[in-house]
Design a protein around this motif. Sequence first.
Motif, short mmCIF file in Angstrom:
data_model
loop_
_atom_site.label_atom_id
_atom_site.label_comp_id
_atom_site.label_asym_id
_atom_site.label_seq_id
_atom_site.Cartn_x
_atom_site.Cartn_y
_atom_site.Cartn_z
N ARG A 57 -28.03 1.19 19.11
CA ARG A 57 -28.66 -0.05 18.66
C ARG A 57 -30.13 -0.07 19.05
NH1 ARG A 57 -24.98 -4.29 17.40
NH2 ARG A 57 -22.86 -3.71 17.86
N ASP A 58 -30.88 -0.91 18.38
CA ASP A 58 -32.30 -1.08 18.65
C ASP A 58 -32.48 -1.97 19.88
OD1 ASP A 58 -35.17 -0.88 17.78
OD2 ASP A 58 -34.90 -3.06 17.72
N ILE A 59 -33.29 -1.53 20.81
CA ILE A 59 -33.53 -2.27 22.06
C ILE A 59 -34.08 -3.66 21.77
CG2 ILE A 59 -34.95 -2.35 24.13
CD1 ILE A 59 -34.79 0.68 24.22
N PHE A 60 -35.00 -3.75 20.84
CA PHE A 60 -35.67 -5.03 20.58
C PHE A 60 -34.74 -6.03 19.90
CE2 PHE A 60 -39.04 -2.02 21.24
CZ PHE A 60 -39.78 -2.68 22.21
N GLN A 61 -33.80 -5.55 19.10
CA GLN A 61 -32.79 -6.46 18.56
C GLN A 61 -31.89 -6.96 19.68
OE1 GLN A 61 -30.91 -4.10 15.53
NE2 GLN A 61 -32.17 -5.01 13.91
N ALA A 62 -31.62 -6.10 20.64
CA ALA A 62 -30.75 -6.49 21.76
C ALA A 62 -31.42 -7.57 22.61
CB ALA A 62 -30.41 -5.27 22.61
N ILE A 63 -32.69 -7.40 22.91
CA ILE A 63 -33.35 -8.38 23.79
C ILE A 63 -33.82 -9.62 23.03
CG2 ILE A 63 -34.00 -6.68 25.52
CD1 ILE A 63 -36.85 -6.76 24.40
N ALA A 64 -33.65 -9.63 21.72
CA ALA A 64 -34.00 -10.82 20.94
C ALA A 64 -33.05 -11.97 21.21
CB ALA A 64 -34.01 -10.49 19.45
N ASP A 65 -31.85 -11.66 21.65
CA ASP A 65 -30.84 -12.69 21.91
C ASP A 65 -31.07 -13.32 23.28
OD1 ASP A 65 -28.04 -13.43 23.17
OD2 ASP A 65 -27.87 -13.59 20.98
N PRO A 66 -31.16 -14.66 23.36
CA PRO A 66 -31.43 -15.32 24.65
C PRO A 66 -30.34 -15.11 25.69
CG PRO A 66 -31.12 -16.95 22.89
CD PRO A 66 -31.10 -15.60 22.25
N THR A 67 -29.09 -15.00 25.26
CA THR A 67 -28.01 -14.75 26.23
C THR A 67 -28.17 -13.37 26.85
OG1 THR A 67 -26.52 -16.21 25.01
CG2 THR A 67 -25.51 -14.64 26.56
N ARG A 68 -28.50 -12.38 26.03
CA ARG A 68 -28.68 -11.03 26.57
C ARG A 68 -29.88 -10.97 27.50
NH1 ARG A 68 -26.15 -9.58 21.52
NH2 ARG A 68 -28.10 -9.43 20.37
N ARG A 69 -30.95 -11.69 27.17
CA ARG A 69 -32.10 -11.73 28.08
C ARG A 69 -31.71 -12.37 29.40
NH1 ARG A 69 -34.82 -13.47 23.40
NH2 ARG A 69 -35.02 -15.56 24.28
N ALA A 70 -30.89 -13.40 29.35
CA ALA A 70 -30.42 -14.05 30.58
C ALA A 70 -29.54 -13.11 31.40
CB ALA A 70 -29.67 -15.34 30.24
N ILE A 71 -28.71 -12.34 30.73
CA ILE A 71 -27.88 -11.35 31.43
C ILE A 71 -28.76 -10.32 32.11
CG2 ILE A 71 -26.24 -9.45 31.10
CD1 ILE A 71 -24.92 -11.18 28.88
N ILE A 72 -29.78 -9.86 31.42
CA ILE A 72 -30.72 -8.90 32.02
C ILE A 72 -31.36 -9.48 33.27
CG2 ILE A 72 -32.95 -7.74 31.66
CD1 ILE A 72 -32.04 -7.30 28.73
N SER A 73 -31.75 -10.74 33.19
CA SER A 73 -32.36 -11.40 34.36
C SER A 73 -31.39 -11.46 35.53
CB SER A 73 -32.81 -12.81 34.01
OG SER A 73 -33.85 -12.77 33.06
N LEU A 74 -30.14 -11.76 35.23
CA LEU A 74 -29.13 -11.83 36.29
C LEU A 74 -28.90 -10.49 36.98
CD1 LEU A 74 -26.27 -14.03 34.79
CD2 LEU A 74 -27.61 -14.51 36.84
N ILE A 75 -28.71 -9.46 36.19
CA ILE A 75 -28.37 -8.17 36.79
C ILE A 75 -29.60 -7.42 37.29
CG2 ILE A 75 -26.21 -7.97 35.54
CD1 ILE A 75 -27.55 -5.94 33.70
N ALA A 76 -30.79 -7.93 37.00
CA ALA A 76 -32.00 -7.32 37.56
C ALA A 76 -32.02 -7.52 39.07
CB ALA A 76 -33.24 -7.92 36.93
N LEU A 77 -31.41 -8.59 39.54
CA LEU A 77 -31.40 -8.89 40.97
C LEU A 77 -30.33 -8.13 41.71
CD1 LEU A 77 -31.87 -12.75 40.65
CD2 LEU A 77 -33.62 -11.02 41.13
N GLN A 78 -29.16 -7.97 41.08
CA GLN A 78 -28.05 -7.24 41.71
C GLN A 78 -27.01 -6.88 40.67
OE1 GLN A 78 -26.15 -9.76 44.56
NE2 GLN A 78 -25.24 -11.10 43.04
N ALA A 79 -26.28 -5.81 40.92
CA ALA A 79 -25.20 -5.40 40.01
C ALA A 79 -24.11 -6.46 40.06
CB ALA A 79 -24.66 -4.05 40.43
N MET A 80 -23.52 -6.71 38.90
CA MET A 80 -22.50 -7.76 38.81
C MET A 80 -21.36 -7.31 37.92
SD MET A 80 -24.96 -11.09 38.28
CE MET A 80 -23.73 -12.33 38.65
N THR A 81 -20.18 -7.88 38.17
CA THR A 81 -19.03 -7.65 37.32
C THR A 81 -19.13 -8.56 36.10
OG1 THR A 81 -17.69 -9.35 38.38
CG2 THR A 81 -17.56 -7.11 39.31
#
Length: 103
Positions: free
Chosen positions: A3-27
Amino acid sequence: MRRDIFQAIADPTRRAIISLIALQAMTPNAIAENFNTTRQAISKHLRILTECELVKQEHQGREIYYSLEIEKMKEIDQWLSQYREIWQTRFNQLDELLATIKK
């Protein structure tokens, strides 16, 4: 098909997930607790992010932990830097123009 990276990060939920796991790995369950959506929806978002190689999976026992793939984030930053430079030049020109008008 990747998939295209920019299409993936266009979604606000996916951006929020990225923000969450940037701090620590999560299940997936820990990630899902932060959203008002189903665990299945979060799994779909994680699958898309994994296909784009923005996140990586690590198995620890029976759990899967998702963490940010920093090298892919660097690729995004490098692509954005060209636009950052353009806008910085334009802001500097605007500053010079405003200073001239003010005089």
